[in-house]
Structure formats: structure tokens, C-alpha cells
Scaffold this active site. Structure first.
Site, mmCIF file in Angstrom:
data_model
loop_
_atom_site.group_PDB
_atom_site.id
_atom_site.type_symbol
_atom_site.label_atom_id
_atom_site.label_comp_id
_atom_site.label_asym_id
_atom_site.label_seq_id
_atom_site.Cartn_x
_atom_site.Cartn_y
_atom_site.Cartn_z
ATOM 1 N N ASP A 339 5.067 -39.038 -15.059
ATOM 2 C CA ASP A 339 4.068 -40.019 -14.662
ATOM 3 C C ASP A 339 4.813 -41.071 -13.833
ATOM 4 O O ASP A 339 6.035 -41.190 -13.934
ATOM 5 C CB ASP A 339 3.451 -40.653 -15.915
ATOM 6 N N ASP A 537 3.659 -42.512 -20.528
ATOM 7 C CA ASP A 537 3.636 -43.653 -21.441
ATOM 8 C C ASP A 537 2.239 -44.150 -21.770
ATOM 9 O O ASP A 537 2.072 -44.965 -22.675
ATOM 10 C CB ASP A 537 4.433 -44.816 -20.849
ATOM 11 N N ASP A 541 -1.931 -40.310 -20.154
ATOM 12 C CA ASP A 541 -0.914 -39.247 -20.151
ATOM 13 C C ASP A 541 -1.000 -38.375 -21.399
ATOM 14 O O ASP A 541 -0.388 -37.302 -21.440
ATOM 15 C CB ASP A 541 0.494 -39.850 -20.064
#
Length: 642
Positions: A339, A537, A541
Site C-alpha cells: 500500500d 496499514d 487494506d
């Protein structure tokens, strides 16, 4: 060796105090040493023709040295209704005595006891990290009563909302927030960082961290069992109890193997006597030797000590594994997907440009945007709110807000609908027409642009720039050196994604990803036969973390990400990812070495027994020595990876 290893693991999982565990190892070692001394005395008595006293001393040596192992074996056999390795050793020792080989049987018990003491010691050593963590949990706290006085109470008795006093030098007893005072907090127990962090009113506090300076008052915000510190302990405990696929296979194999050994021992006692002309004593002796050398102690100990040591190694360096299976999987990864916000970047962007529609007052528009964004905890929203506060812009938090995941926010102001979010949410045609398509220029500079639109069109555009983590660049280069492909999956626009991807050095990127898009990308890679690790995080996600072969969460991420992931980086240090992969590869190598070595030793000893070139003491040394060697080889996982 299920009971040789796993019973001790279960004892520690049941929160057995560290001192008791060490005492157990010492008692086993003392019993083994006393047994050895008695064997020497018995041997001396036998040499001087004191046969009866010699046998008595051997029997006492049997009882003292073999009590712990016999107890384990009998209890496990009764519980599982199946023979185990300990019972094989007990049968071999008793059989040796019955045919007159008292010395050999006693030596078997002695070495088996020494081996057991070493197993207990080495397994306790691999659990020192979790023991140290548990000792950091404060058991008492200063509760502030309604009249303002303080009284010391058990931490377990506290309730959410309790107001507490924390004096300088004391550990924070529970998760909460400061309501009075300012101090410096040593966060090393949580994130491994040695530099204290300044905490003021409203800042979060975590159980187990240390108040370095001023006395503070805090309010408990989470039950003790839900604190971040307790979650860390729980994750490590679960990891130590969850077995890897290799360990599960070995343990399933043990029951069948023990039955084969028992059957082979019976055949060994009968067949050579009738077919090869061996005496009964010789046949029974060889059967007992077979019972010893064919026992799979070393094979059963090939995996678990190495796995536990690797988990402890990771925990010491701020990497928590939720089980041996996840640690084992890391070595198979072909692709690592990242990410962007909060993972490759710091997740703390700053506003660099704020542009409003002609005819509108910049301060008024910023106040409206800050009022909307103040009700979101997204990093971009926090940055915009901070930008307004730094300019002393007053804003209202009373607006009605609706969150549209993956897109933005919908607000209602004076019966008017306001949209705040990315270009896809606002409308690409509106974005292109705003201020001569200024958004394109801002995006080309690697900036993320957030728009606010009313019924007349775009009211404002806020450009934000996130800072790339330096360790992200180093981690990506290290992964490439390991032959692993790197991919960035981000919800940002194409231009911003391209700039960040180039700065980070990833092999490729996918922009404008919704949570379901990230899942689709990971599934596509896995369908192509690749093992994929996902690092993130945020809440968005979590689906991707759950889908990937290995989900890795940043320690400062959301609770959902932490719960979903298989691995947690408590220090938010991406360079630990290549380290953990190398840790996994080393563990798998050591496990293979142990399995090959233990199987080879068993095979050699069995063949040597059939050829009558190995006696019982040598068989015992070969069997127990190989067990100790594979455990010690597994404990090499405690050493840092170089």
C-alpha cells in the site's frame, strides 16, 4: 517428539512463571546428575562382586532419572490413548533390566534424562522474549477516587473511564489518554525506539510504556485485555502454539511411526531367534536396541525448537508472527505488494497548495472543508484540518457527514450537498475544467489532490504531498536482491502513483485502487502461480491482507489491519521485511538439515543394530545425541541474520 517438546510448550502457554520453568529444567538436570552418580556407584559395586547392592543402586537410578519422562509418557498415553516416544524409552529401559542388562538400561535412562533437561532449557530459552514482555505488564495502578485521593488497586479491577495517576518512573498500567499534565514516554516496549516521545493532554498512552518525567493523570480508554500491549503478548503466545504445516505433518506421522517401531521390535525379538539361530537373550537385546534407536525423538524435535527460536528472533526485533505457518510461508513469496499511504510513505502528508473557485473567499472555503474533514481520521483529512488550524481558521464540527469508503465524504450544509474526495468521486469532467486543469500539473509533481464540489461545481482543490519513507527505498532494493518482485497498490491517481513508484523503485504499480481492486490484483497474481505478500496499514487494506499468501501490517495501523494480518511490523520499519524473509529461508534450511540428519542417524543405527555392530549404550548415545544436536541447531535461529 510430541511430549518431549510440545508438553513444555503447553506449560509455558498456560502462563507458567518464568522462575518455575527454569526450576523445572534445573530439577530435571539435578535428577539426571544424581542418576549418573548412582550408576557409577552401582558399576563400582558390581566390579567388586556386590551384585545385589549393585542392582538396587541401578533400580534407584532408574527411578530418579526416569521419573519425569515416565510420568510424561504415561500421562500422554492415557490422555491420547496412543503410545509415544517416552513410553518406547521406558519399555526399552525396563526390558534391559529384565534380561540382566542393568547398566545399559540405567545409561539409557541417564542420557534420556539429560536430553530431557536440555530440551526444557532450550525451549525455555526460546520463550524468554514473551516472558520478558509479560513481566512488563504493571499489576497495580494509582486510581484517582471521586474525592481526588489516590489509592493503589489491581490493574485487573480497572474499568474503562477510570482516572489514574502515573508517577515519574512508573509504567503506564493500561491504554488510555492524558487528561492532565505533560511528560516524556519511553515507547521502546511497543515500537523499539529508544528516543522518548513527548505526550500532552489528549495524546494516547499504551500499557507497558514508561513515564519518564512529569506526573500525569490519564483516563482508561480500553479494557486491559484489549490493550495494544496485551495484543502483542497474545499474538506471540498464539504464534508459539500454532504449528507450521511441517510440524503438523511430523506429529501426524509420529503415531503411525511409533506403532511400526513397536511391531518391528516384536518381530526383532522373535524372527532372528527362529530363523538365524540367535539366543533369546541376544534377540531380546537387539529388539531393545531397535526400540531405542528407531524412536523418532530427533525427527520430532527437528522443527518446533527452530520455529520457536525464529518467532523469538522476530519478536526481539519488532516483528510479530501469528504462527509458524505464516513464518514458513514468507520464504515462498514471489511478489510483495505495498500500500502507499502509511506504508511506503509516512502517512503524514502536508498541504502544499490550496486553490479556490473564482469569486469565493479562501478562508470561508477552507473553514467549510476543514469542518468536513475534521470528522474523518484519514491522514489526508487530518493534514487538511491541521492546515486550517495553523492559519487560525475557525471551523464547525456540526456538519452532517456520510463516509463513502474508497471515494470520499458527502456532507450536508445549509440544505446543500457537498462532495469531498478524489477525481473519480467528484467527476473527471469537473476536475478537467477547474482552473485550467491545475490538478494535472499538481499530480505530475507527485501530489495528491482532494476536491470539494457543490451544486455549481468544484469549490476548491487541496494538493498534499506525502513523504516517502527512506527505509522503504532500502527495503525495496533488498527485496529485489532476493529476487522478489515489488508492486505498489494505491488509491491515488495515476500521476501521483507514477511519481511515488519511481521514487520508491518498485517494479510496477496500480493506481486508483479501491479495496476490492487490491483484492482483485492479488488474486490475479496468485492465479498466475505466484505467492504474494501484502503490506498495508489501513481498514481498506484489510481485505487484501486477508487474501494474500502473507498479510503484513504496519504496527501503527488500524486495529482491523492488525487483526487481519499474519505478520505485524511493530516498529514500522520496512527493512524488517527482507529480514523476515531471510529469517524464514534460514529456518526452512535448518528444518531440512534437521530432518535429513535425524532420518539418516535413525537409518544408520537401525542397520547397525541388524548387523550387531552397535550395542545399547552406543545406540542410546546416537539416539539422544542426535536429538540434542537438532535442538541446538534449531536454536541457531535465535542469532541475528547477517
Amino acid at each position: 517428539m510430541t511430549t518431549c517438546v510440545n508438553d513444555k510448550i503447553q506449560n509455558i502457554q498456560q502462563e507458567k512463571p518464568k522462575n518455575n520453568a527454569n526450576l523445572e529444567a534445573k530439577m530435571e538436570l539435578i535428577a539426571a546428575i544424581i542418576s549418573g552418580i548412582l550408576i557409577i556407584i552401582a558399576w563400582i559395586l558390581g566390579k567388586n562382586d556386590f551384585e545385589q547392592p549393585s542392582v538396587i543402586m541401578y533400580i534407584i537410578a532408574f527411578i530418579i532419572g526416569g521419573f519425569a519422562k515416565a510420568k510424561e509418557g504415561i500421562e500422554e498415553t492415557i490422555a491420547n490413548k496412543e503410545l509415544n516416544v517416552e513410553m518406547l524409552m521406558v519399555f526399552a529401559a525396563i526390558g534391559s533390566g529384565l534380561i540382566g542388562y542393568w547398566a545399559e538400561g540405567a545409561i539409557l535412562i541417564f542420557i534420556f534424562a539429560i536430553s530431557g533437561a536440555m530440551e526444557t532449557f532450550t525451549l525455555n530459552k526460546s520463550h524468554q522474549e514473551i516472558s520478558a514482555l509479560m513481566e512488563m505488564q504493571p499489576e497495580e495502578a494509582w486510581l484517582i477516587q471521586e474525592d481526588g485521593t489516590e489509592v493503589k488497586v489491581a490493574t485487573s479491577s480497572l474499568q474503562v473511564g477510570s482516572k489514574l495517576l502515573v508517577k515519574p518512573g512508573e509504567r503506564i498500567p493500561v491504554d488510555g489518554a492524558i487528561i492532565h499534565g505533560t511528560t516524556s514516554i519511553d515507547m521502546s516496549a511497543i515500537n523499539g525506539e529508544s528516543v522518548p516521545v513527548t505526550k500532552e493532554i489528549g495524546d494516547d498512552l499504551f500499557a507497558g510504556t514508561v513515564n519518564m518525567s512529569g506526573a500525569i493523570q490519564m483516563e482508561m480508554t480500553k479494557p486491559s485485555e484489549d490493550s495494544l500491549f496485551q495484543k502483542i503478548i497474545t499474538m506471540v503466545q498464539n504464534a508459539q502454539s500454532e504449528k507450521s504445516p511441517s510440524q503438523q505433518f511430523i506429529e501426524r506421522f509420529e503415531g503411525t511411526y511409533v506403532k511400526i517401531v513397536v511391531a518391528s521390535t516384536i518381530l526383532m525379538a522373535l524372527v532372528p531367534h527362529y530363523t538365524l539361530g540367535w539366543t533369546w537373550t541376544e534377540s531380546l537385546y537387539r529388539a531393545i536396541v531397535l526400540l531405542v534407536v528407531a524412536s523418532p525423538c530427533a525427527l520430532m524435535a527437528s522443527i518446533m525448537p527452530a520455529t520457536l527460536a525464529a518467532i523469538s528472533n522476530g519478536a526481539k526485533r519488532g516483528v510479530l508472527f501469528k504462527g509458524g505457518v505464516h513464518l514458513e510461508h514468507l520464504a515462498t513469496l514471489d511478489v510483495v505488494a505495498f500500500d502507499k499511504t502509511g506504508t511506503l510513505t509516512t502517512g503524514k502528508p502536508v498541504v502544499t497548495d490550496f486553490i479556490v473557485r473564482d469569486g469565493l473567499q479562501k478562508e470561508d472555503v477552507l473553514a467549510l472543508l476543514a469542518g468536513i474533514e475534521s470528522q474523518s481520521n484519514h491522514p489526508l483529512a487530518v493534514a487538511i484540518t491541521k492546515y486550517a488550524e495553523e492559519r487560525n481558521i475557525a471551523y464547525s464540527r456540526s456538519l452532517e457527514i456520510e463516509d463513502v469508503p474508497g471515494h470520499g465524504l458527502r456532507a450536508y450544509s445549509k440544505n446543500e450537498e457537498i462532495f469531498v474526495g478524489n477525481p473519480r468521486f467528484i467527476g473527471e469532467n469537473h476536475v478537467a475544467n477547474f482552473q485550467n486543469n491545475v490538478a494535472e500539473q499538481l499530480a505530475s509533481e507527485g501530489k495528491t489532490v482532494i476536491f470539494m464540489k457543490d451544486e455549481q461545481g468544484i469549490m476548491a482543490a487541496a494538493a498534499l504531498k506525502d513523504t516517502l519513507r527512506q527505509e522503504a527505498i532500502d527495503a525495496i532494493q533488498a527485496l529485489k536482491q532476493l529476487g522478489i518482485e515489488t508492486v505498489m497498490l494505491t488509491g491515488d491517481n495515476e500521476r501521483t502513483a507514477e511519481v511515488i513508484a519511481k521514487e520508491a523503485g518498485v517494479d510496477r504499480y496500480v493506481a486508483e485502487c479501491l479495496p476490492e481492486t487490491k483484492v482483485e490484483q492479488i488474486k490475479a497474481m496468485m492465479q498466475n502461480g505466484k505467492q504474494v505478500g501484502m503490506i498495508g496499514d489501513g481498514i481498506n487494506d484489510a481485505p487484501a491482507l486477508a487474501t494474500a499468501t502473507s498479510g503484513i501490517a504496519m504496527g501503527e495501523g488500524t486495529d482491523v489491519a492488525l487483526e487481519t494480518a499474519d505478520v505485524v511490523l511493530m516498529k514500522n520499519d520496512l527493512t524488517k521485511i527482507p529480514y523476515t524473509i531471510q529469517l524464514s529461508e534460514k529456518m526452512n534450511r535448518i528444518v531440512k538439515q534437521n530432518v535429513f540428519f535425524s532420518v539418516s542417524v535413525i537409518a544408520i543405527l537401525i542397520i547397525s543394530n541388524f548387523l550387531q555392530v552397535v550395542d545399547l549404550p552406543l545406540g542410546v548415545i546416537g539416539h539422544e545425541g542426535s536429538t540434542i544436536l537438532v535442538i541446538l541447531n534449531g536454536l541457531r535461529m535465535l542469532n541475528p541474520i547477517k
